[in-house]
Motif scaffolding. Structure first.
Motif, mmCIF file in Angstrom:
data_model
loop_
_atom_site.group_PDB
_atom_site.id
_atom_site.type_symbol
_atom_site.label_atom_id
_atom_site.label_comp_id
_atom_site.label_asym_id
_atom_site.label_seq_id
_atom_site.Cartn_x
_atom_site.Cartn_y
_atom_site.Cartn_z
ATOM 1 N N TYR A 14 0.813 -1.107 0.151
ATOM 2 C CA TYR A 14 0.132 0.099 -0.010
ATOM 3 C C TYR A 14 0.935 1.181 0.015
ATOM 4 O O TYR A 14 0.525 2.176 -0.686
ATOM 5 N N GLN B 224 -2.266 14.523 1.819
ATOM 6 C CA GLN B 224 -3.644 14.259 2.061
ATOM 7 C C GLN B 224 -4.289 14.177 0.602
ATOM 8 O O GLN B 224 -5.497 13.348 0.683
ATOM 9 N N TYR C 13 -4.159 10.578 0.071
ATOM 10 C CA TYR C 13 -4.784 9.951 0.968
ATOM 11 C C TYR C 13 -6.416 9.717 0.307
ATOM 12 O O TYR C 13 -6.867 8.879 0.246
ATOM 13 N N VAL C 14 -6.805 10.924 0.109
ATOM 14 C CA VAL C 14 -8.080 11.094 -0.586
ATOM 15 C C VAL C 14 -8.309 10.419 -1.760
ATOM 16 O O VAL C 14 -9.201 9.574 -2.001
ATOM 17 N N ALA D 287 -6.804 7.555 -2.785
ATOM 18 C CA ALA D 287 -6.754 5.992 -2.560
ATOM 19 C C ALA D 287 -8.038 5.652 -1.733
ATOM 20 O O ALA D 287 -8.491 4.572 -2.042
ATOM 21 N N THR D 288 -8.433 6.453 -1.030
ATOM 22 C CA THR D 288 -9.703 6.242 -0.268
ATOM 23 C C THR D 288 -10.844 6.021 -1.270
ATOM 24 O O THR D 288 -11.764 5.315 -1.190
ATOM 25 N N LEU D 289 -11.032 6.955 -1.993
ATOM 26 C CA LEU D 289 -12.092 7.155 -3.139
ATOM 27 C C LEU D 289 -12.115 6.240 -4.019
ATOM 28 O O LEU D 289 -13.085 5.449 -4.371
ATOM 29 N N ASP E 221 -10.383 3.138 -3.470
ATOM 30 C CA ASP E 221 -10.790 2.044 -2.954
ATOM 31 C C ASP E 221 -12.120 1.665 -2.783
ATOM 32 O O ASP E 221 -12.915 0.523 -2.783
ATOM 33 N N GLY E 222 -12.890 2.719 -2.435
ATOM 34 C CA GLY E 222 -14.461 2.507 -2.126
ATOM 35 C C GLY E 222 -15.055 2.405 -3.392
ATOM 36 O O GLY E 222 -16.200 1.605 -3.513
#
Length: 211
Positions: free
Chosen positions: A133, A160, A163-164, A166-168, A170-171
């Motif tokens: 990751y 940041q 991170y955003v 990656a989070t979006l 992955d979701g």
């Protein structure tokens, strides 16, 4: 022509090509059966090869999985390299997010295997799971730093944004794998990008695309 001489004309597949076949087969098998169900026999069958050939190419399943990890990392690097190096920071962020989502949409098996590998590695080999990751995030951060060279951005902001993204991404992958509705997923990609645009506008003052 008798069988003995006919064999001389059968094209031989290189060991490198065979390894590539086994990596692609492993991705399909892991996506379908999970790590625990990804036996060497299933992988060989998926690759339409015999088990002896797999063991010839790889000393162990761990060696094969190492190449699978490298393939996954390489796919993320491809997404990074396909982004426009002359874009603005906001444009690059959008391209990176869209590229990741398109990679997942293009291959549900890649999406499922990526999530499975990271989760499994985190459970079995903590540092390795984190490293997979971390490598993906660092590639994103490097691309963002490269496009913000003329107008430097605080390292914290780069972190940041990565991170955003990656989070979006992955979701999106989880939703796509859960429902498998390509038409809906294609529309949802635009929604996800709009979320990033709104966050960027609030955080770094960028203007959303199309505004």
């Amino acid at each position: 022509m008798d069988d003995l001489h006919r064999e001389d004309f059968v094209p031989r597949i290189s060991a490198a090509q065979r390894r590539s076949d086994f990596v692609n087969a492993a991705i399909e098998v892991i996506a379908a059966y999970g790590i625990d169900g990804a036996t060497t026999r299933r992988i060989a069958d998926q690759a339409q090869a015999n088990l002896a050939m797999l063991h010839y190419c790889y000393d162990s399943k761990d060696d094969l999985f190492a190449d699978v990890y490298e393939f996954v990392a390489g796919r993320y690097r491809d997404v990074i390299q396909d982004s426009d190096p002359h874009s603005t920071l906001a444009d690059t962020a959008r391209q990176l997010l869209r590229g990741a989502m398109e990679a997942y949409l293009e291959s549900p098996s890649f999406a499922a295997t990526t999530l499975e590998l990271i989760s499994w590695a985190r459970r079995q080999h903590g540092d390795r799971g984190i490293a997979v990751y971390d490598q993906a995030l660092e590639s994103v951060r490097a691309a963002l730093r490269g496009t913000s060279a003329e107008h430097p951005v605080e390292p914290e902001t780069i972190d940041q944004i990565a991170y955003v993204i990656a989070t979006l991404a992955d979701g999106f992958a989880m939703n796509w794998l859960t429902y498998g509705d390509r038409s809906a997923a294609t529309e949802q990609m635009e929604t996800v990008v709009s979320v990033l645009d709104s966050w960027l506008a609030a955080r770094v003052g960028s203007t959303p695309a199309g505004v």
